[in-house]
Design a protein around this motif. Structure first.
Motif, PDB file in Angstrom:
ATOM      1  N   SER A 460       0.835  -1.206   0.000  1.00 11.57           N
ATOM      2  CA  SER A 460       0.000   0.000   0.000  1.00 11.57           C
ATOM      3  C   SER A 460       0.867   1.252   0.000  1.00 11.57           C
ATOM      4  O   SER A 460       1.838   1.365   0.747  1.00 11.57           O
ATOM      5  CB  SER A 460      -0.899  -0.003   1.243  1.00 11.57           C
ATOM      6  OG  SER A 460      -1.603   1.216   1.353  1.00 11.57           O
ATOM      7  N   GLY A 461       0.533   2.198  -0.896  1.00 15.62           N
ATOM      8  CA  GLY A 461       1.235   3.470  -0.961  1.00 15.62           C
ATOM      9  C   GLY A 461       2.579   3.423  -1.657  1.00 15.62           C
ATOM     10  O   GLY A 461       3.291   4.424  -1.679  1.00 15.62           O
ATOM     11  N   GLU A 462       2.948   2.282  -2.278  1.00 15.16           N
ATOM     12  CA  GLU A 462       4.239   2.145  -2.964  1.00 15.16           C
ATOM     13  C   GLU A 462       4.070   2.492  -4.443  1.00 15.16           C
ATOM     14  O   GLU A 462       3.019   2.248  -5.039  1.00 15.16           O
ATOM     15  CB  GLU A 462       4.750   0.717  -2.826  1.00 15.16           C
ATOM     16  CG  GLU A 462       6.123   0.471  -3.425  1.00 15.16           C
ATOM     17  CD  GLU A 462       7.221   1.144  -2.646  1.00 15.16           C
ATOM     18  OE1 GLU A 462       7.593   2.277  -3.052  1.00 15.16           O
ATOM     19  OE2 GLU A 462       7.680   0.576  -1.639  1.00 15.16           O
ATOM     20  N   THR A 463       5.116   3.066  -5.059  1.00 15.70           N
ATOM     21  CA  THR A 463       5.106   3.379  -6.486  1.00 15.70           C
ATOM     22  C   THR A 463       5.833   2.277  -7.252  1.00 15.70           C
ATOM     23  O   THR A 463       6.950   1.888  -6.881  1.00 15.70           O
ATOM     24  CB  THR A 463       5.770   4.734  -6.759  1.00 15.70           C
ATOM     25  OG1 THR A 463       5.041   5.766  -6.073  1.00 15.70           O
ATOM     26  CG2 THR A 463       5.764   5.051  -8.253  1.00 15.70           C
ATOM     27  N   TYR A 464       5.196   1.791  -8.305  1.00 19.45           N
ATOM     28  CA  TYR A 464       5.751   0.713  -9.127  1.00 19.45           C
ATOM     29  C   TYR A 464       5.924   1.192 -10.567  1.00 19.45           C
ATOM     30  O   TYR A 464       5.210   2.106 -11.025  1.00 19.45           O
ATOM     31  CB  TYR A 464       4.829  -0.507  -9.100  1.00 19.45           C
ATOM     32  CG  TYR A 464       4.762  -1.187  -7.755  1.00 19.45           C
ATOM     33  CD1 TYR A 464       5.624  -2.233  -7.439  1.00 19.45           C
ATOM     34  CD2 TYR A 464       3.851  -0.773  -6.785  1.00 19.45           C
ATOM     35  CE1 TYR A 464       5.573  -2.851  -6.196  1.00 19.45           C
ATOM     36  CE2 TYR A 464       3.788  -1.377  -5.542  1.00 19.45           C
ATOM     37  CZ  TYR A 464       4.653  -2.420  -5.251  1.00 19.45           C
ATOM     38  OH  TYR A 464       4.614  -3.019  -4.025  1.00 19.45           O
ATOM     39  N   GLU A 465       6.853   0.562 -11.280  1.00 14.43           N
ATOM     40  CA  GLU A 465       7.065   0.822 -12.705  1.00 14.43           C
ATOM     41  C   GLU A 465       6.902  -0.483 -13.480  1.00 14.43           C
ATOM     42  O   GLU A 465       7.189  -1.558 -12.951  1.00 14.43           O
ATOM     43  CB  GLU A 465       8.451   1.409 -12.949  1.00 14.43           C
ATOM     44  CG  GLU A 465       8.615   2.810 -12.366  1.00 14.43           C
ATOM     45  CD  GLU A 465       9.998   3.390 -12.598  1.00 14.43           C
ATOM     46  OE1 GLU A 465      10.079   4.602 -12.815  1.00 14.43           O
ATOM     47  OE2 GLU A 465      10.981   2.621 -12.556  1.00 14.43           O
TER      48      GLU A 465
END
Length: 589
Positions: A460-465
């Motif tokens: 939760s709340g993490e940025t992924y590419e």
């Protein structure tokens, strides 16, 4: 110095491809900090040398570039002596010893974009060519580089500054910059990590930058001369700084020995006519940086010193300590061109014909001449083998959907099957800023259509590419890298109410409350705080509840004929919540 080299070469290529020539570089760079009291004095003959020797307070080092260029001395000189030397007819120049800085198992997108994959398939991998990386050194133990490492030279001590890499060799990399550059040039094809543009060349580390990523003119110039004296074919200069007469002499010396020099344009962008040195020197092939959409990188310097453009955004390559990382910079664009020159030299080109072939076949990606020079470097085109293999499929990376706190649905549209009858589509993904090391299952399609695949187990709340990968007929391509951030779950506390007690006696009572809401947690514990005359110092037993409901807990040991206060409490993962209302009751006599 042949100041018309770049202009002349552009004129030749312009006759072949119809491109207007541009004048020589006039860019300026940033001035670095100076070595205290150290100056470089260049002399044209023995008279100049003798004068410098006589006036020096101390001589630290000397170098000879030959009769045509002359020699130089590094030393400490009184101020009056410097003024006298600057006026002496046999002294070419006097300058402070300033500094220059490092410009900041899949095939990286940049290697594919410059056409090296086709060249590799046909055996054009740079064998027999020697490439010097004048930089922070090269990780001597990296599994993707060990097979290609030759000898090295260090002009500065290897002393790791926060990089987990032992100084096994004096020229080992204690920063990571030189190793990243080396990987783009020549990481081997070993079914792990990354692959370079020219994976069969011999790499040589010339360490001239310290563990903070900068080095003095004197060490850099000596490093360039050393590489030239070894007879190495190409020198990569992913470094930059202000104009230095001493560095110019070293560059001119190397060029006179037939060495190909490739330099990074600099990261001062957006700016105009701001190409850093040594890339701005006419003897050096200057390289600007592009992104995966063939746009100019927002940090890339531009100007008449740019000869080619190459990928410089999110370039995946080797780093010190045996790992891999994504770097941005014209430093990362530069080695793509270095590798391309190595492949052409190995294929039988001379330095001049190799550069001309790259000029005539460079891809115009729609940028201004001062931004891309001749264009985006094209290895297979320069070799005359472009299109000899199958056409790769393409898939566009779409925006994700159904993003929750722990999952997301990725999407891609197959826009072209290439030469294949059917292709597979998958996604490479990972936490933003790290390697896209995780992959989804492959989905086979036989028409241009959209594919959706879900990924789970996210934070939760993490940025992924992520990016789409299309494969078919032995060809592979990747789409644009996109990012998303998972939903942030805001914790909701439970809610409780204190109700009137029952069954009150002289020494006992049943306390009542209501759990009005459970909140975010799956279950909460409820209990009461109570005590005589407003002192809520006693606690009841606890009950675990997973739904809103009324609850009752008996208490004993009360004092007869005493007034008690009581409040309901709910305990959850973030602490405790008290009821707003405190009730009072009196025990009997």
């Amino acid at each position: 110095m042949d100041v018309n080299r770049r202009e002349l070469l552009r004129s030749i290529a312009a006759g072949a491809v119809g491109t207007q020539a541009v004048g020589t570089a006039g860019a300026t760079g940033k001035t670095g900090e100076l070595a205290f009291g150290e100056y470089i004095v260049s002399f044209a003959d023995e008279a100049g040398y003798s004068k410098a020797l006589a006036l020096a307070a101390s001589v630290l080092d000397e170098i000879d570039f030959g009769d045509r260029i002359g020699g130089a001395m590094l030393g400490r000189f009184p101020e009056q002596a410097l003024r006298a030397l600057a006026k002496h007819p046999a002294v070419k120049y006097v300058e402070e010893n300033g500094r220059m800085e490092a410009i900041g198992g899949s095939m990286p997108w940049g290697i594919e974009r410059v056409g090296a994959r086709t060249a590799h398939a046909l055996g054009e991998t740079g064998g027999s060519v020697h490439v010097a990386v004048v930089d922070t050194g090269i990780d001597s133990d990296h599994p993707d580089l060990q097979a290609n490492l030759g000898s090295g030279k260090s002009y500065i001590r290897c002393l790791p500054c926060g990089v987990d890499n032992a100084c096994t060799e004096t020229w080992d990399d204690d920063v990571g910059h030189g190793t990243h550059v080396a990987g783009t040039i020549a990481a081997v094809a070993n079914d792990r990590g990354v692959v370079g543009v020219a994976p069969s060349v011999t790499l040589h580390a010339v360490k001239v930058l310290n563990c903070e990523g900068w080095g003095f003119y004197w060490d850099i110039g000596r490093g360039i001369k050393y590489a030239a004296r070894q007879g190495w074919d190409v020198v990569n200069l992913s470094i930059g700084g202000a104009d230095s007469s001493f560095i110019r002499d070293a560059v001119e010396f190397a060029a006179s020995k037939g060495v190909v020099l490739v330099g990074a344009a600099g990261n001062d962008g957006p700016c105009s006519d701001c190409v850093t040195y040594p890339a701005a020197y006419p003897e050096v092939i200057g390289v600007s940086a592009t992104d995966s959409e063939d746009g100019l990188a927002d940090f890339s310097a531009t100007g008449s010193g740019v000869d080619f453009a190459a990928p410089g955004v999110r370039v995946h390559s080797t780093v010190a300590g045996g790992g891999y990382g994504y770097y941005n910079g014209t430093s990362m664009a530069c080695p793509h061109v270095t590798g391309a020159m190595a492949v052409l030299l190995a294929a039988g080109h001379s330095p001049a014909s190799a550069e001309l072939a790259l000029q005539q076949t460079a891809e115009d990606v729609g940028l201004d001449w001062l931004e891309q020079g001749f264009g985006l470097v094209n290895v297979d085109g320069a070799l005359g083998i472009e299109g000899s293999l199958g056409t790769p499929p393409t898939a566009a990376t779409n925006q994700p959907t159904r993003i929750t706190e722990t999952a997301a649905r990725l999407a891609a549209t197959v826009t072209d099957l290439g030469s294949a009858d059917s292709v597979t589509v998958s996604f490479e993904w990972g936490v933003a800023g790290t390697e896209l090391a995780r992959t989804t299952p492959r989905v086979s399609v036989s028409a241009t259509e959209t594919v959706e695949l879900s990924i789970t187990g996210l934070v939760s709340g993490e940025t992924y590419e992520y990016r789409a990968v299309a494969e078919g007929d032995g060809e592979r391509s990747t789409g644009e890298t996109r990012s998303f951030t998972t939903v942030v779950v805001t914790p909701e506390p439970p809610a409780v109410t204190t109700d009137l007690p029952s069954d009150v006696t002289a020494t006992s009572a049943t306390l009542h409350g209501t759990l009005d809401a459970v909140g975010t947690d799956d279950a909460v514990e409820v209990f009461f705080l109570y005590g005589p005359n407003g002192n809520l110092g006693q606690s009841s037993e606890r009950q675990s509840l997973d739904a809103a409901t009324a609850f009752a807990i008996p208490v004993t040991g009360l004092l007869p004929d005493t007034r008690y206060d009581v409040v309901a409490v709910a305990s959850w993962s973030d602490g405790v919540v008290y009821a707003w209302d405190v009730h009072s009751f009196g025990t009997t006599r």
